[in-house]
Design an enzyme around this catalytic site. Structure first.
Site, PDB file in Angstrom:
ATOM      1  N   HIS A  19       5.881  -0.558  -2.802  1.00 11.06           N
ATOM      2  CA  HIS A  19       5.460   0.196  -3.996  1.00 11.06           C
ATOM      3  C   HIS A  19       5.560   1.699  -3.797  1.00 11.06           C
ATOM      4  O   HIS A  19       4.993   2.463  -4.582  1.00 11.06           O
ATOM      5  CB  HIS A  19       4.028  -0.197  -4.388  1.00 11.06           C
ATOM      6  CG  HIS A  19       3.905  -1.629  -4.764  1.00 11.06           C
ATOM      7  ND1 HIS A  19       2.714  -2.307  -4.781  1.00 11.06           N
ATOM      8  CD2 HIS A  19       4.842  -2.544  -5.100  1.00 11.06           C
ATOM      9  CE1 HIS A  19       2.923  -3.563  -5.133  1.00 11.06           C
ATOM     10  NE2 HIS A  19       4.208  -3.732  -5.324  1.00 11.06           N
ATOM     11  N   CYS A  79      16.573  15.436 -11.165  1.00  8.64           N
ATOM     12  CA  CYS A  79      17.701  15.182 -10.244  1.00  8.64           C
ATOM     13  C   CYS A  79      17.474  13.968  -9.345  1.00  8.64           C
ATOM     14  O   CYS A  79      18.357  13.557  -8.600  1.00  8.64           O
ATOM     15  CB  CYS A  79      17.929  16.441  -9.378  1.00  8.64           C
ATOM     16  SG  CYS A  79      16.540  16.821  -8.280  1.00  8.64           S
ATOM     17  N   ASN A 110       0.830  -1.203   0.000  1.00  9.93           N
ATOM     18  CA  ASN A 110       0.000   0.000   0.000  1.00  9.93           C
ATOM     19  C   ASN A 110       0.866   1.256   0.000  1.00  9.93           C
ATOM     20  O   ASN A 110       1.959   1.266   0.573  1.00  9.93           O
ATOM     21  CB  ASN A 110      -0.930   0.006   1.227  1.00  9.93           C
ATOM     22  CG  ASN A 110      -1.842  -1.200   1.234  1.00  9.93           C
ATOM     23  OD1 ASN A 110      -2.059  -1.835   0.203  1.00  9.93           O
ATOM     24  ND2 ASN A 110      -2.356  -1.548   2.405  1.00  9.93           N
ATOM     25  N   VAL A 111       0.334   2.281  -0.629  1.00 12.07           N
ATOM     26  CA  VAL A 111       1.078   3.555  -0.724  1.00 12.07           C
ATOM     27  C   VAL A 111       0.367   4.646   0.076  1.00 12.07           C
ATOM     28  O   VAL A 111       0.733   5.808   0.006  1.00 12.07           O
ATOM     29  CB  VAL A 111       1.207   3.976  -2.214  1.00 12.07           C
ATOM     30  CG1 VAL A 111       1.989   2.942  -3.002  1.00 12.07           C
ATOM     31  CG2 VAL A 111      -0.164   4.211  -2.854  1.00 12.07           C
ATOM     32  N   CYS A 116      15.781  21.729  -9.238  1.00 14.34           N
ATOM     33  CA  CYS A 116      16.364  21.710 -10.601  1.00 14.34           C
ATOM     34  C   CYS A 116      15.329  22.025 -11.675  1.00 14.34           C
ATOM     35  O   CYS A 116      15.642  22.092 -12.864  1.00 14.34           O
ATOM     36  CB  CYS A 116      16.988  20.336 -10.888  1.00 14.34           C
ATOM     37  SG  CYS A 116      15.765  19.063 -11.282  1.00 14.34           S
ATOM     38  N   ASN A 150      -8.105 -12.712   4.695  1.00 13.39           N
ATOM     39  CA  ASN A 150      -8.598 -12.096   3.462  1.00 13.39           C
ATOM     40  C   ASN A 150     -10.104 -12.308   3.352  1.00 13.39           C
ATOM     41  O   ASN A 150     -10.664 -13.170   4.018  1.00 13.39           O
ATOM     42  CB  ASN A 150      -7.883 -12.708   2.246  1.00 13.39           C
ATOM     43  CG  ASN A 150      -7.812 -11.732   1.086  1.00 13.39           C
ATOM     44  OD1 ASN A 150      -7.191 -10.685   1.175  1.00 13.39           O
ATOM     45  ND2 ASN A 150      -8.482 -12.058  -0.001  1.00 13.39           N
ATOM     46  N   CYS A 210      11.806  13.721  -8.264  1.00 19.88           N
ATOM     47  CA  CYS A 210      12.100  14.531  -9.453  1.00 19.88           C
ATOM     48  C   CYS A 210      12.619  13.655 -10.589  1.00 19.88           C
ATOM     49  O   CYS A 210      13.557  12.867 -10.397  1.00 19.88           O
ATOM     50  CB  CYS A 210      13.150  15.599  -9.092  1.00 19.88           C
ATOM     51  SG  CYS A 210      13.603  16.597 -10.518  1.00 19.88           S
ATOM     52  N   THR A 264      -4.545  -9.069   0.497  1.00 17.69           N
ATOM     53  CA  THR A 264      -3.964  -8.947  -0.847  1.00 17.69           C
ATOM     54  C   THR A 264      -4.465 -10.088  -1.723  1.00 17.69           C
ATOM     55  O   THR A 264      -4.612 -11.215  -1.272  1.00 17.69           O
ATOM     56  CB  THR A 264      -2.417  -8.924  -0.815  1.00 17.69           C
ATOM     57  OG1 THR A 264      -1.923  -8.801  -2.158  1.00 17.69           O
ATOM     58  CG2 THR A 264      -1.820 -10.160  -0.171  1.00 17.69           C
TER      59      THR A 264
END
Ligand code: APR
Length: 248
Positions: free
Chosen positions: A128, A139, A111-112, A159, A222, A136, A197
């Site tokens: 992930h 850079c 998970n993010v 930059c 699950n 960036c 998952t």
């Protein structure tokens, strides 16, 4: 291995897992989108996995970003806005409690959304990446960014390069250091719990097998059976926010 459908008959399963966790010197957890579902975060392959008729697989790719960075950032802005006022649920908090009790604890997440950290977990491996970090394309600098919405397209203050989400997209390799930390934890853990998952996307999809082969006792929590169900020692079918507090 036949699945255990949690009901009053299954207290012996819960008791067995609780006893195992109470003496385990090393525990590794793997989580997916299902652990955040009860916080209101849509899963990827559930019925609400679409946005403007796009699936994640069509937007979370370097090709999509190169072709239309604004469209991809609009998708991420929608996800950031959805996540900005979302809280961890009892499953996240239960794992944070377990971490305090176990000498050697690693939480690997696909998970993010940042909810494990918000829920008190500390030793987290984000396979992930994290939606609250930007990178960036010029850079390579990585920064936290919690702007909701983020002005798109965002540019690097250092930059001037185009910023992208610091997230591993389909077709991209996971960073070597992240993977080696995850596999080290899988090789030594006595117990592994796989939570929420679908067990489809690699390399996470093979991690239960890696731990099992290394001798761990593997439990899956699950809503449905997955390809992992044939590999793990126990599959407990139910909601993570209900089951994890019972186990922990
Ligand atoms: N409790 C437990 N499990 C749940 C719950 C819940 N409340 N709600 C849903 N689930 C289960 C679903 O049954 C499904 O098996 O969680 C799983 C979610 O599967 P996916 O939506 O495929 O999410 P995930 O497995 O994390 O996807 C892996 O794919 O799209 C990529 O990078 C993305 O990290 C993601 C990866």
């Amino acid at each position: 291995m036949c699945p255990y459908f949690l009901n009053h008959m299954d207290n012996n399963v819960i008791e067995d897992v609780r006893n195992r966790l109470s003496v385990a010197s090393s525990v590794t957890i793997l989580t997916g989108a299902g652990i955040s579902a009860e916080s209101g975060v849509p899963t990827f392959r559930g019925e609400d996995g679409l946005w403007r008729n796009y699936r994640a697989e069509e937007l979370a790719t370097p090709q999509a970003f190169k072709r239309d960075p604004v469209l991809v950032w609009e998708w991420y802005n929608m996800r950031r806005e959805r996540l900005s006022d979302i809280e961890p649920n009892q499953a996240h908090y239960a794992l944070a409690r377990l971490e305090k009790r176990v000498g050697d604890f690693t939480l690997i997440t696909q998970n993010v959304d940042g909810l494990h950290e918000k829920g008190g977990s500390r030793n987290i491996i984000e396979l992930h990446g994290n939606i609250w970090r930007v990178r960036c394309t010029g850079c390579g600098g990585i920064k936290e960014n919690h702007d909701v919405p983020i002005d798109i397209p965002p540019y690097c203050m250092d930059c001037g390069g185009l910023l992208r989400p610091h997230i591993v997209w389909f077709g991209e390799m996971l960073p070597d250091d992240v993977l080696s930390s995850a596999y080290s934890a899988l090789e030594i853990c006595k117990i592994m719990i796989v939570v929420g998952t679908s067990g489809i996307v690699q390399p996470a999809a093979s991690m239960a097998y890696t731990a099992k082969r290394a001798g761990a006792y593997v439990i899956e929590v699950n809503l449905e059976m997955t390809p992992n169900s044939g590999i793990v020692d126990r599959t407990i079918i139910g909601k993570a926010a209900e089951i994890l507090p019972l186990l922990i």
